[in-house]
Motif scaffolding. Structure first.
Motif, PDB file in Angstrom:
ATOM      1  N   ASN A 142      34.202   8.360  27.176  1.00 36.00           N
ATOM      2  CA  ASN A 142      32.958   7.596  27.105  1.00 36.00           C
ATOM      3  C   ASN A 142      32.641   6.943  28.452  1.00 36.00           C
ATOM      4  OD1 ASN A 142      30.713   6.302  25.747  1.00 36.00           O
ATOM      5  ND2 ASN A 142      31.908   4.413  25.820  1.00 36.00           N
ATOM      6  N   LEU A 143      33.670   6.403  29.115  1.00 42.04           N
ATOM      7  CA  LEU A 143      33.489   5.785  30.429  1.00 42.04           C
ATOM      8  C   LEU A 143      32.983   6.810  31.438  1.00 42.04           C
ATOM      9  CD1 LEU A 143      33.849   3.503  32.509  1.00 42.04           C
ATOM     10  CD2 LEU A 143      36.259   4.147  32.683  1.00 42.04           C
ATOM     11  N   ALA A 144      33.565   8.008  31.410  1.00 41.89           N
ATOM     12  CA  ALA A 144      33.154   9.056  32.346  1.00 41.89           C
ATOM     13  C   ALA A 144      31.689   9.434  32.125  1.00 41.89           C
ATOM     14  CB  ALA A 144      34.043  10.282  32.177  1.00 41.89           C
ATOM     15  N   ARG A 145      31.270   9.497  30.860  1.00 40.71           N
ATOM     16  CA  ARG A 145      29.869   9.802  30.564  1.00 40.71           C
ATOM     17  C   ARG A 145      28.954   8.674  31.043  1.00 40.71           C
ATOM     18  NH1 ARG A 145      28.944  14.015  26.913  1.00 40.71           N
ATOM     19  NH2 ARG A 145      30.768  14.751  25.737  1.00 40.71           N
ATOM     20  N   GLY A 177      23.554  17.512  27.889  1.00 44.14           N
ATOM     21  CA  GLY A 177      23.779  16.154  27.402  1.00 44.14           C
ATOM     22  C   GLY A 177      25.113  15.955  26.714  1.00 44.14           C
ATOM     23  N   PHE A 178      25.469  16.899  25.828  1.00 43.47           N
ATOM     24  CA  PHE A 178      26.686  16.726  25.027  1.00 43.47           C
ATOM     25  C   PHE A 178      27.598  17.953  25.065  1.00 43.47           C
ATOM     26  CE2 PHE A 178      23.435  13.947  23.293  1.00 43.47           C
ATOM     27  CZ  PHE A 178      24.113  12.743  23.212  1.00 43.47           C
ATOM     28  N   GLY A 179      27.343  18.862  26.009  1.00 40.95           N
ATOM     29  CA  GLY A 179      28.184  20.040  26.128  1.00 40.95           C
ATOM     30  C   GLY A 179      29.461  19.753  26.901  1.00 40.95           C
ATOM     31  N   ASN A 180      30.341  20.747  26.939  1.00 39.64           N
ATOM     32  CA  ASN A 180      31.607  20.625  27.651  1.00 39.64           C
ATOM     33  C   ASN A 180      31.862  21.876  28.473  1.00 39.64           C
ATOM     34  OD1 ASN A 180      33.139  18.080  26.548  1.00 39.64           O
ATOM     35  ND2 ASN A 180      32.219  19.042  24.752  1.00 39.64           N
ATOM     36  N   ILE A 225      35.704  19.345  29.619  1.00 39.36           N
ATOM     37  CA  ILE A 225      35.160  18.213  30.377  1.00 39.36           C
ATOM     38  C   ILE A 225      33.673  18.098  30.067  1.00 39.36           C
ATOM     39  CG2 ILE A 225      34.821  17.220  32.673  1.00 39.36           C
ATOM     40  CD1 ILE A 225      37.124  18.997  33.641  1.00 39.36           C
ATOM     41  N   PRO A 226      33.176  16.895  29.742  1.00 42.20           N
ATOM     42  CA  PRO A 226      31.741  16.740  29.455  1.00 42.20           C
ATOM     43  C   PRO A 226      30.872  17.266  30.586  1.00 42.20           C
ATOM     44  CG  PRO A 226      32.940  14.742  28.867  1.00 42.20           C
ATOM     45  CD  PRO A 226      33.923  15.637  29.572  1.00 42.20           C
ATOM     46  N   SER A 227      29.800  17.952  30.215  1.00 40.13           N
ATOM     47  CA  SER A 227      28.920  18.562  31.215  1.00 40.13           C
ATOM     48  C   SER A 227      28.337  17.527  32.177  1.00 40.13           C
ATOM     49  CB  SER A 227      27.771  19.304  30.511  1.00 40.13           C
ATOM     50  OG  SER A 227      28.269  20.328  29.692  1.00 40.13           O
ATOM     51  N   THR A 228      28.012  16.333  31.654  1.00 37.92           N
ATOM     52  CA  THR A 228      27.454  15.297  32.530  1.00 37.92           C
ATOM     53  C   THR A 228      28.464  14.881  33.591  1.00 37.92           C
ATOM     54  OG1 THR A 228      28.148  13.646  30.895  1.00 37.92           O
ATOM     55  CG2 THR A 228      25.871  14.388  30.792  1.00 37.92           C
ATOM     56  N   VAL A 229      29.739  14.872  33.227  1.00 43.02           N
ATOM     57  CA  VAL A 229      30.795  14.514  34.174  1.00 43.02           C
ATOM     58  C   VAL A 229      30.947  15.615  35.221  1.00 43.02           C
ATOM     59  CG1 VAL A 229      33.242  13.944  34.441  1.00 43.02           C
ATOM     60  CG2 VAL A 229      31.979  13.148  32.426  1.00 43.02           C
ATOM     61  N   VAL A 230      30.853  16.861  34.780  1.00 46.24           N
ATOM     62  CA  VAL A 230      30.940  17.991  35.712  1.00 46.24           C
ATOM     63  C   VAL A 230      29.797  17.938  36.722  1.00 46.24           C
ATOM     64  CG1 VAL A 230      30.803  20.508  35.911  1.00 46.24           C
ATOM     65  CG2 VAL A 230      32.135  19.480  34.068  1.00 46.24           C
ATOM     66  N   ILE A 231      28.588  17.645  36.243  1.00 43.71           N
ATOM     67  CA  ILE A 231      27.420  17.594  37.125  1.00 43.71           C
ATOM     68  C   ILE A 231      27.532  16.435  38.111  1.00 43.71           C
ATOM     69  CG2 ILE A 231      24.923  17.204  37.202  1.00 43.71           C
ATOM     70  CD1 ILE A 231      24.762  18.656  34.488  1.00 43.71           C
ATOM     71  N   SER A 232      27.934  15.260  37.626  1.00 48.11           N
ATOM     72  CA  SER A 232      28.062  14.102  38.530  1.00 48.11           C
ATOM     73  C   SER A 232      29.176  14.321  39.549  1.00 48.11           C
ATOM     74  CB  SER A 232      28.314  12.823  37.727  1.00 48.11           C
ATOM     75  OG  SER A 232      29.530  12.887  37.017  1.00 48.11           O
ATOM     76  N   SER A 233      30.283  14.915  39.109  1.00 48.15           N
ATOM     77  CA  SER A 233      31.388  15.200  40.032  1.00 48.15           C
ATOM     78  C   SER A 233      30.963  16.215  41.091  1.00 48.15           C
ATOM     79  CB  SER A 233      32.601  15.731  39.263  1.00 48.15           C
ATOM     80  OG  SER A 233      33.057  14.792  38.308  1.00 48.15           O
TER      81      SER A 233
END
Length: 320
Positions: A48-51, A161-164, A168-176
């Protein structure tokens, strides 16, 4: 009888003690939060924190480019709102791929416009980006009639939004990926070297034959593109294009960048430092949410952190 040779510990020459201050603070903050609320160390909370910090990490990447070059960008959140509204408005005509392209293009063009005015008309970044903030926010409100646009396709929310991706959550992958690209541009390209040079001494950079105006314009265009990426993540995560999306995000990105150790005067800083700042702000917000602290007090905390970050930046520069 010979005495064994004992090697004394030698502190790595490239590692300064000050470089460990933020990592140590992050560990202490995590331990404190975990002691108050044990659920802080749960895997679900880490996810949740990563998102939660994904939009801030993206916005802070663009903000870092602007600050390292000796400027700043106050329009990031507003341009993000405009890019999201523009993309979803165009969606029925251009499809999902075209929608994403419109978001990125809108962000890039807004940043390019700000950069052109700053660089070629020799105006102050503070005033220009403040004006662009009002313009972008107004256009977003006009296009959406002042209300969120909810016709975001399930394919976009489910994938982004909610994929993996490999768990790893897609939003985290994009931000990273955004931060990694930012690091690469700053540290491994001529463009990045010019950004540091411009931030260190604009006049000296001009005298060395570098087209400072052109590269300054590119800096704000890059910041605008990150707003487009942020719009994609926010829109897919929330399930709507909001004309006023994350209004405090710009201030938070400023706080994260400066708190991480990027000099407000420009010319120094790294993407790792930006990540430290993002993580600290994200952990503070996450911990306060878990404890049940009101949003009003969280806003107060962000304001205090911004002031402390500016003071720390001043102290760092005095001791250099």
């Amino acid at each position: 009888m010979t005495t064994p040779h004992v090697r004394s510990f030698a502190w790595p020459a490239h590692l300064k003690l000050g470089d460990l201050a933020l990592p140590i603070f992050i560990v202490m903050l995590a331990l404190t939060a975990g002691a108050i609320e044990p659920r802080f160390f749960s895997w679900s909370n880490f996810e949740n924190l990563a998102r939660q910090i994904a939009p801030l990490a993206i916005a802070s990447t663009g903000q870092a480019f602007a600050i390292i070059s000796g400027g700043l960008d106050l329009s990031i959140a507003a341009v993000m709102s405009l890019a999201g509204v523009a993309g979803i408005t165009a969606l029925p005509h251009v499809g999902i791929g075209g929608c994403i392209a419109v978001m990125l293009l809108t962000g890039g063009l807004a940043g390019l416009a700000s950069g052109f005015i700053i660089a070629y008309l020799k105006t102050t970044p503070l005033i220009v980006t403040l004006g662009m903030m009002s313009i972008a926010q107004a256009i977003a409100l006009i296009l959406s009639n002042g209300v969120p646009i909810y016709n975001v396709p399930d394919a976009l929310t489910d994938t982004v939004g909610f994929g993996n991706v490999l768990g790893i959550p897609s939003t985290v992958v994009i931000s990273s990926a955004t931060m990694i690209v930012g690091w690469f541009l700053l540290r491994r390209t001529i463009f990045g070297r010019y950004i540091y040079a411009i931030g260190s001494s604009r006049s000296a950079t001009e005298k060395s034959g570098i087209d400072v105006r052109f590269y300054t314009m590119l800096v704000y265009a890059a910041a605008g593109v990150t707003s487009g990426v942020g719009a994609l993540v926010m829109t897919a995560w929330v399930g709507a294009a909001q004309p006023v999306a994350a209004p405090t995000l710009t201030l938070q990105s400023l706080a994260a960048v400066v708190l991480g150790g990027v000099a407000l005067t420009g010319g120094s800083g790294s993407m790792l430092q930006v990540f430290y700042g993002v993580l600290i702000l994200g952990m503070l917000s996450n911990a306060m949410n878990m404890i049940g602290i009101s949003d009003f007090y969280q806003t107060l905390a962000v304001g205090i952190v911004i002031i402390l970050a500016v003071i720390l930046d001043r102290v760092r520069r005095e001791h250099e």
